[in-house]
Every structure is written in C-alpha cells, then in structure tokens.
Scaffold this motif. Structure first.
Motif, PDB file in Angstrom:
ATOM      1  N   THR A 169      61.804  42.528   8.513  1.00  0.00           N
ATOM      2  CA  THR A 169      62.699  42.810   9.800  1.00  0.00           C
ATOM      3  C   THR A 169      61.847  43.954  10.572  1.00  0.00           C
ATOM      4  OG1 THR A 169      63.806  44.732   8.811  1.00  0.00           O
ATOM      5  CG2 THR A 169      64.944  42.632   8.382  1.00  0.00           C
ATOM      6  N   HIS A 170      62.204  44.095  11.580  1.00  0.00           N
ATOM      7  CA  HIS A 170      61.520  45.182  12.550  1.00  0.00           C
ATOM      8  C   HIS A 170      61.556  46.421  12.028  1.00  0.00           C
ATOM      9  CE1 HIS A 170      60.305  46.540  17.024  1.00  0.00           C
ATOM     10  NE2 HIS A 170      59.501  46.895  16.160  1.00  0.00           N
ATOM     11  N   ALA A 171      62.723  47.016  11.457  1.00  0.00           N
ATOM     12  CA  ALA A 171      62.741  48.342  10.619  1.00  0.00           C
ATOM     13  C   ALA A 171      62.051  48.272   9.489  1.00  0.00           C
ATOM     14  CB  ALA A 171      64.296  48.509  10.357  1.00  0.00           C
ATOM     15  N   GLN A 172      61.998  47.349   8.700  1.00  0.00           N
ATOM     16  CA  GLN A 172      61.116  47.280   7.630  1.00  0.00           C
ATOM     17  C   GLN A 172      59.426  47.374   8.030  1.00  0.00           C
ATOM     18  OE1 GLN A 172      62.426  43.529   5.531  1.00  0.00           O
ATOM     19  NE2 GLN A 172      64.169  44.671   4.787  1.00  0.00           N
ATOM     20  N   PHE A 173      59.227  46.663   9.053  1.00  0.00           N
ATOM     21  CA  PHE A 173      57.865  46.835   9.362  1.00  0.00           C
ATOM     22  C   PHE A 173      57.556  48.155   9.983  1.00  0.00           C
ATOM     23  CE2 PHE A 173      55.191  47.084  13.170  1.00  0.00           C
ATOM     24  CZ  PHE A 173      54.054  46.821  12.695  1.00  0.00           C
ATOM     25  N   VAL A 174      58.416  48.977  10.652  1.00  0.00           N
ATOM     26  CA  VAL A 174      58.057  50.084  11.241  1.00  0.00           C
ATOM     27  C   VAL A 174      57.908  51.285   9.960  1.00  0.00           C
ATOM     28  CG1 VAL A 174      58.922  52.273  12.443  1.00  0.00           C
ATOM     29  CG2 VAL A 174      59.049  49.774  13.545  1.00  0.00           C
ATOM     30  N   LEU A 175      58.894  50.938   9.007  1.00  0.00           N
ATOM     31  CA  LEU A 175      58.712  51.912   7.988  1.00  0.00           C
ATOM     32  C   LEU A 175      57.292  51.642   6.791  1.00  0.00           C
ATOM     33  CD1 LEU A 175      62.609  52.358   7.250  1.00  0.00           C
ATOM     34  CD2 LEU A 175      60.873  54.208   7.792  1.00  0.00           C
ATOM     35  N   LEU A 176      57.199  50.231   6.582  1.00  0.00           N
ATOM     36  CA  LEU A 176      56.145  49.942   5.856  1.00  0.00           C
ATOM     37  C   LEU A 176      54.838  50.396   6.435  1.00  0.00           C
ATOM     38  CD1 LEU A 176      55.117  48.427   3.179  1.00  0.00           C
ATOM     39  CD2 LEU A 176      54.943  46.202   4.916  1.00  0.00           C
ATOM     40  N   SER A 177      54.753  50.064   7.736  1.00  0.00           N
ATOM     41  CA  SER A 177      53.455  50.479   8.612  1.00  0.00           C
ATOM     42  C   SER A 177      53.244  52.124   8.407  1.00  0.00           C
ATOM     43  CB  SER A 177      53.327  49.796  10.006  1.00  0.00           C
ATOM     44  OG  SER A 177      54.229  50.182  10.859  1.00  0.00           O
ATOM     45  N   CYS A 178      54.448  52.708   8.702  1.00  0.00           N
ATOM     46  CA  CYS A 178      54.082  54.183   8.854  1.00  0.00           C
ATOM     47  C   CYS A 178      54.020  54.575   7.283  1.00  0.00           C
ATOM     48  CB  CYS A 178      55.672  54.942   9.071  1.00  0.00           C
ATOM     49  SG  CYS A 178      55.875  54.656  10.723  1.00  0.00           S
ATOM     50  N   VAL A 190      63.917  51.228   2.454  1.00  0.00           N
ATOM     51  CA  VAL A 190      62.795  51.598   1.644  1.00  0.00           C
ATOM     52  C   VAL A 190      63.198  50.784   0.089  1.00  0.00           C
ATOM     53  CG1 VAL A 190      62.155  53.389  -0.102  1.00  0.00           C
ATOM     54  CG2 VAL A 190      62.040  53.728   2.140  1.00  0.00           C
ATOM     55  N   ARG A 191      64.592  50.851  -0.195  1.00  0.00           N
ATOM     56  CA  ARG A 191      64.962  49.989  -1.338  1.00  0.00           C
ATOM     57  C   ARG A 191      64.783  48.599  -1.235  1.00  0.00           C
ATOM     58  NH1 ARG A 191      69.501  53.223  -0.932  1.00  0.00           N
ATOM     59  NH2 ARG A 191      69.749  55.135  -2.593  1.00  0.00           N
ATOM     60  N   LYS A 192      64.587  48.144  -0.064  1.00  0.00           N
ATOM     61  CA  LYS A 192      64.568  46.470   0.395  1.00  0.00           C
ATOM     62  C   LYS A 192      63.113  46.640   0.216  1.00  0.00           C
ATOM     63  CE  LYS A 192      68.741  45.895   2.775  1.00  0.00           C
ATOM     64  NZ  LYS A 192      69.246  45.449   3.968  1.00  0.00           N
ATOM     65  N   LEU A 193      62.161  47.289   0.571  1.00  0.00           N
ATOM     66  CA  LEU A 193      60.750  46.949   0.716  1.00  0.00           C
ATOM     67  C   LEU A 193      60.233  47.326  -0.978  1.00  0.00           C
ATOM     68  CD1 LEU A 193      59.693  49.291   3.715  1.00  0.00           C
ATOM     69  CD2 LEU A 193      59.670  46.668   3.494  1.00  0.00           C
ATOM     70  N   GLU A 194      60.998  47.995  -1.601  1.00  0.00           N
ATOM     71  CA  GLU A 194      60.451  48.531  -3.049  1.00  0.00           C
ATOM     72  C   GLU A 194      60.952  47.035  -3.687  1.00  0.00           C
ATOM     73  OE1 GLU A 194      61.104  51.454  -6.810  1.00  0.00           O
ATOM     74  OE2 GLU A 194      62.844  51.308  -5.479  1.00  0.00           O
ATOM     75  N   ALA A 195      62.201  46.320  -3.450  1.00  0.00           N
ATOM     76  CA  ALA A 195      62.428  45.085  -4.316  1.00  0.00           C
ATOM     77  C   ALA A 195      61.575  43.914  -3.826  1.00  0.00           C
ATOM     78  CB  ALA A 195      63.907  44.806  -3.672  1.00  0.00           C
ATOM     79  N   LYS A 196      60.950  44.019  -2.700  1.00  0.00           N
ATOM     80  CA  LYS A 196      59.968  43.077  -1.944  1.00  0.00           C
ATOM     81  C   LYS A 196      58.804  43.228  -2.630  1.00  0.00           C
ATOM     82  CE  LYS A 196      62.032  41.793   2.236  1.00  0.00           C
ATOM     83  NZ  LYS A 196      62.040  41.518   3.798  1.00  0.00           N
ATOM     84  N   GLY A 197      58.481  44.352  -3.352  1.00  0.00           N
ATOM     85  CA  GLY A 197      57.315  44.638  -4.121  1.00  0.00           C
ATOM     86  C   GLY A 197      56.241  45.292  -3.103  1.00  0.00           C
ATOM     87  N   LEU A 214      56.454  48.562  -1.929  1.00  0.00           N
ATOM     88  CA  LEU A 214      56.561  50.004  -2.050  1.00  0.00           C
ATOM     89  C   LEU A 214      56.842  50.466  -3.395  1.00  0.00           C
ATOM     90  CD1 LEU A 214      58.302  51.781   1.087  1.00  0.00           C
ATOM     91  CD2 LEU A 214      55.926  51.730   0.812  1.00  0.00           C
ATOM     92  N   SER A 215      56.130  51.295  -3.814  1.00  0.00           N
ATOM     93  CA  SER A 215      56.739  52.117  -5.079  1.00  0.00           C
ATOM     94  C   SER A 215      57.422  53.216  -4.852  1.00  0.00           C
ATOM     95  CB  SER A 215      55.832  51.987  -6.404  1.00  0.00           C
ATOM     96  OG  SER A 215      54.828  52.766  -5.832  1.00  0.00           O
ATOM     97  N   ARG A 216      58.318  53.783  -5.672  1.00  0.00           N
ATOM     98  CA  ARG A 216      58.964  54.976  -5.348  1.00  0.00           C
ATOM     99  C   ARG A 216      58.910  55.776  -6.637  1.00  0.00           C
ATOM    100  NH1 ARG A 216      65.031  55.226  -3.801  1.00  0.00           N
ATOM    101  NH2 ARG A 216      65.246  53.678  -5.583  1.00  0.00           N
ATOM    102  N   GLU A 217      58.134  57.155  -6.717  1.00  0.00           N
ATOM    103  CA  GLU A 217      57.616  57.879  -7.816  1.00  0.00           C
ATOM    104  C   GLU A 217      58.696  59.175  -7.630  1.00  0.00           C
ATOM    105  OE1 GLU A 217      53.461  57.902  -7.258  1.00  0.00           O
ATOM    106  OE2 GLU A 217      53.342  55.903  -7.532  1.00  0.00           O
ATOM    107  N   THR A 218      58.787  59.796  -8.947  1.00  0.00           N
ATOM    108  CA  THR A 218      59.665  61.048  -8.707  1.00  0.00           C
ATOM    109  C   THR A 218      58.590  62.158  -8.344  1.00  0.00           C
ATOM    110  OG1 THR A 218      60.879  60.379 -10.649  1.00  0.00           O
ATOM    111  CG2 THR A 218      60.924  62.712 -10.188  1.00  0.00           C
TER     112      THR A 218
END
Length: 160
Positions: free
Chosen positions: A41-50, A81-88, A90-94
C-alpha cells in the motif's frame, strides 16, 4: 465579510484547495497502481522506503523514529510495521538500551522490494509532476512550494 464563501472564491474552479484535492486523488491512484505489483500500500511503501533509507544511512530506527521520518502517526506506523514484518520486509529487534522499544532492520527481501518500488514511484512522480514542469514550472520551485506547504505551522480552525 469574513473573506470566505462566494465573495472569496466564486466557485471551486478558483479554489487552490479544490485543485489540490483533485491532484492528490489522481496522484494517489497512480501511486497505488504502481505499488500493486509489489504488494505494497502507499503507507507501507512510505514506511518501508524510509526504513530502507535510514538503514542505508547507518541508522536502525525504532518505530517512533521511523514515524518521525515518514511524518506518520506512531500507532498507524506500528500497525503497518507489523504488516511489513509479516511480509518479510522488516525485522524488529529488541533495543538493548530500552527493552520496550523495537529497532527496525530491513531484510534482504525488503531491500529488493524497496529499491524496485522506489524506482517505480520515481517514474510515476516524474510523469505526474512533469505536467507542471512542461508548463514552465521549475521542478525545484515545485518541490520548494510543496515542502513549504508541508512544513508550515499548523493552524487550528478559527486561528488567524
């Protein structure tokens, strides 16, 4: 008179907000179509590209820093971010300094998607905004105007 209404703009054809609305809708449709093959989606793209850009600059942002970079709401950023992580993508690390925070790192798959999607969005932007430059508007001036509007102090309704 207040300066609003028929004495200010005799019709929508003289209202900059009306035309900004229509231009934004058209641009959003074109961007959505360009991003569909990437499953973004557009929001996913903006956050992924950032996130990609920040990682490329040597930063591993948390969600709050990513939201600040993208100009998005922190809660919405968290959901996306959770959706981008589910798509593989992004990863979220503590975060070692704050165990409540998660640092965001783009994956190899996310890098490939971001780079390809950025190229496609830039192609769409060039074609879309090319209409303004074809009419004699300097591209740097157009970017400057849009940035000025985006960075202007917000005013609540009724404020002058």
């Amino acid at each position: 008179m207040s300066g609003a209404g028929p004495d200010r703009h005799p019709g929508p054809e003289t209202s900059p907000g009306f035309w900004l609305w229509h231009a934004t809708l058209r641009w959003q449709r074109e961007i959505a179509a360009a991003l569909a093959p990437f499953d973004l989606t557009h929001a996913q793209f903006v956050l992924l590209s950032c996130a990609w850009w920040l990682n490329e600059q040597g930063h591993t942002p948390n969600q709050q820093a990513l939201a600040a970079q993208a100009g998005t709401d922190v809660k919405m950023t968290s959901q996306v971010v959770r959706k981008l992580e589910a798509k593989g993508f992004l990863s979220r690390e503590t975060d070692p300094q704050d165990t409540r925070a998660r640092r965001l790192r783009i994956t190899e798959r996310g890098t490939e998607a971001a780079v390809a999607a950025i190229a496609e969005v830039e192609r769409v932007d060039e074609a879309f905004f090319g209409a303004a430059t074809a009419k004699g508007t300097d591209g740097r001036q157009l970017v400057g105007l849009l940035r000025h509007l985006a960075e202007a102090p917000e005013r609540l309704p009724g404020q002058r």
